[in-house]
Motif scaffolding. Structure first.
Motif, PDB file in Angstrom:
ATOM      1  N   ASP A  81     -14.300  44.683 -69.434  1.00 14.20           N
ATOM      2  CA  ASP A  81     -13.925  45.407 -70.651  1.00 14.20           C
ATOM      3  C   ASP A  81     -15.115  45.541 -71.603  1.00 14.20           C
ATOM      4  O   ASP A  81     -15.310  46.584 -72.226  1.00 14.20           O
ATOM      5  N   VAL A  82     -15.907  44.473 -71.715  1.00 15.28           N
ATOM      6  CA  VAL A  82     -17.098  44.509 -72.577  1.00 15.28           C
ATOM      7  C   VAL A  82     -18.101  45.533 -72.045  1.00 15.28           C
ATOM      8  O   VAL A  82     -18.685  46.302 -72.812  1.00 15.28           O
ATOM      9  N   VAL A  83     -18.303  45.562 -70.748  1.00 18.53           N
ATOM     10  CA  VAL A  83     -19.242  46.517 -70.149  1.00 18.53           C
ATOM     11  C   VAL A  83     -18.776  47.951 -70.404  1.00 18.53           C
ATOM     12  O   VAL A  83     -19.582  48.822 -70.745  1.00 18.53           O
ATOM     13  N   LEU A  84     -17.473  48.196 -70.276  1.00 19.67           N
ATOM     14  CA  LEU A  84     -16.957  49.538 -70.556  1.00 19.67           C
ATOM     15  C   LEU A  84     -17.181  49.905 -72.020  1.00 19.67           C
ATOM     16  O   LEU A  84     -17.597  51.022 -72.335  1.00 19.67           O
ATOM     17  N   ALA A  85     -16.911  48.965 -72.919  1.00 17.92           N
ATOM     18  CA  ALA A  85     -17.117  49.215 -74.351  1.00 17.92           C
ATOM     19  C   ALA A  85     -18.592  49.468 -74.644  1.00 17.92           C
ATOM     20  O   ALA A  85     -18.945  50.379 -75.401  1.00 17.92           O
ATOM     21  N   TRP A  86     -19.462  48.665 -74.043  1.00 13.71           N
ATOM     22  CA  TRP A  86     -20.910  48.819 -74.223  1.00 13.71           C
ATOM     23  C   TRP A  86     -21.344  50.232 -73.818  1.00 13.71           C
ATOM     24  O   TRP A  86     -22.175  50.850 -74.461  1.00 13.71           O
ATOM     25  N   LYS A  90     -23.198  53.869 -79.163  1.00 16.16           N
ATOM     26  CA  LYS A  90     -24.480  54.521 -79.426  1.00 16.16           C
ATOM     27  C   LYS A  90     -25.554  53.448 -79.525  1.00 16.16           C
ATOM     28  O   LYS A  90     -25.258  52.263 -79.682  1.00 16.16           O
ATOM     29  N   LYS A  91     -26.813  53.855 -79.446  1.00 12.36           N
ATOM     30  CA  LYS A  91     -27.932  52.915 -79.431  1.00 12.36           C
ATOM     31  C   LYS A  91     -27.901  51.956 -80.626  1.00 12.36           C
ATOM     32  O   LYS A  91     -28.079  50.750 -80.464  1.00 12.36           O
ATOM     33  N   LYS A  92     -27.675  52.473 -81.808  1.00 10.69           N
ATOM     34  CA  LYS A  92     -27.646  51.643 -83.015  1.00 10.69           C
ATOM     35  C   LYS A  92     -26.500  50.623 -82.957  1.00 10.69           C
ATOM     36  O   LYS A  92     -26.658  49.466 -83.334  1.00 10.69           O
ATOM     37  N   GLU A  93     -25.352  51.056 -82.444  1.00  7.62           N
ATOM     38  CA  GLU A  93     -24.201  50.155 -82.309  1.00  7.62           C
ATOM     39  C   GLU A  93     -24.475  49.069 -81.276  1.00  7.62           C
ATOM     40  O   GLU A  93     -24.038  47.934 -81.430  1.00  7.62           O
ATOM     41  N   GLU A  95     -27.376  47.748 -80.630  1.00  5.52           N
ATOM     42  CA  GLU A  95     -28.258  46.763 -81.267  1.00  5.52           C
ATOM     43  C   GLU A  95     -27.454  45.802 -82.129  1.00  5.52           C
ATOM     44  O   GLU A  95     -27.685  44.593 -82.108  1.00  5.52           O
ATOM     45  N   ARG A  96     -26.509  46.322 -82.892  1.00 10.19           N
ATOM     46  CA  ARG A  96     -25.646  45.475 -83.732  1.00 10.19           C
ATOM     47  C   ARG A  96     -24.815  44.518 -82.875  1.00 10.19           C
ATOM     48  O   ARG A  96     -24.683  43.336 -83.185  1.00 10.19           O
ATOM     49  N   ALA A  97     -24.248  45.052 -81.785  1.00 10.47           N
ATOM     50  CA  ALA A  97     -23.438  44.225 -80.891  1.00 10.47           C
ATOM     51  C   ALA A  97     -24.286  43.136 -80.239  1.00 10.47           C
ATOM     52  O   ALA A  97     -23.851  41.985 -80.113  1.00 10.47           O
ATOM     53  N   LYS A  98     -25.494  43.489 -79.850  1.00  2.00           N
ATOM     54  CA  LYS A  98     -26.402  42.527 -79.220  1.00  2.00           C
ATOM     55  C   LYS A  98     -26.726  41.386 -80.182  1.00  2.00           C
ATOM     56  O   LYS A  98     -26.669  40.207 -79.806  1.00  2.00           O
ATOM     57  N   VAL A  99     -27.034  41.723 -81.423  1.00  2.00           N
ATOM     58  CA  VAL A  99     -27.340  40.700 -82.432  1.00  2.00           C
ATOM     59  C   VAL A  99     -26.126  39.801 -82.650  1.00  2.00           C
ATOM     60  O   VAL A  99     -26.257  38.566 -82.696  1.00  2.00           O
ATOM     61  N   LEU A 100     -24.956  40.394 -82.768  1.00  2.00           N
ATOM     62  CA  LEU A 100     -23.742  39.600 -82.963  1.00  2.00           C
ATOM     63  C   LEU A 100     -23.495  38.660 -81.787  1.00  2.00           C
ATOM     64  O   LEU A 100     -23.193  37.474 -81.977  1.00  2.00           O
ATOM     65  N   LEU A 101     -23.635  39.151 -80.572  1.00  2.00           N
ATOM     66  CA  LEU A 101     -23.441  38.307 -79.394  1.00  2.00           C
ATOM     67  C   LEU A 101     -24.465  37.177 -79.344  1.00  2.00           C
ATOM     68  O   LEU A 101     -24.135  36.047 -78.993  1.00  2.00           O
TER      69      LEU A 101
END
Length: 108
Positions: A81-86, A90-93, A95-101
Motif C-alpha cells: 500500500d505504501v509503494v502504491l501511495a509513493w 509528486k516529487k516534493k511530496e 521528499e516530505r514523506a521520506k523525511v517523515l519516515l
C-alpha cells in the motif's frame, strides 16, 4: 484466462493490479510489447507463478498499470500500500514523506 490461483508474491500482486486496472491479460501483454498470439498466456504464466518475468518486463508491466515495479515484490500488504501511495506522489511530496519516515524510524 487461467483460473489457477497465483502462487508467488509477484503473481498475486500482478493479478491484483491488473484486475484493479480492469485490463484483460491479453491487452496488458500487448501493451508491454508481447505478441498478440502469446500475450494472454504469458501474463497468465506470470500470474500463476509458472514463470517470473525479468525485472525489465516487470517495469514495463508497472508502467502499463501506472504503478511502481517494486509493488510486485512486496510480501507485506501494508508495504504494498505504501509503494502504491509513493507512486502517485509528486516529487516534493515524496521528499516530505521520506523525511517523515526517517524521523519516525530514527534512520538518516
Amino acid at each position: 484466462m487461467s483460473k489457477k490461483a497465483p502462487s508467488t508474491v509477484f503473481g498475486v500482486r500482478l493479478r491484483q493490479a491488473r484486475l484493479h486496472a480492469d485490463i484483460p491479460q491479453d491487452r496488458l501483454g500487448v501493451q508491454i510489447g508481447l505478441d498478440e498470439t502469446t500475450a494472454s498466456a504469458r501474463i497468465s504464466r506470470y500470474e500463476t507463478g509458472v514463470h517470473e518475468p525479468p525485472f525489465e518486463v516487470a517495469k514495463k508491466i508497472g508502467a502499463a498499470l501506472s504503478i511502481p515495479a517494486a509493488f510486485f515484490y512486496c510480501e507485506d500488504d501494508a508495504l504494498a500500500d505504501v509503494v502504491l501511495a509513493w507512486g502517485i506522489l509528486k516529487k516534493k511530496e515524496r521528499e516530505r514523506a521520506k523525511v517523515l519516515l526517517q524521523e519516525l524510524s530514527g534512520a538518516k
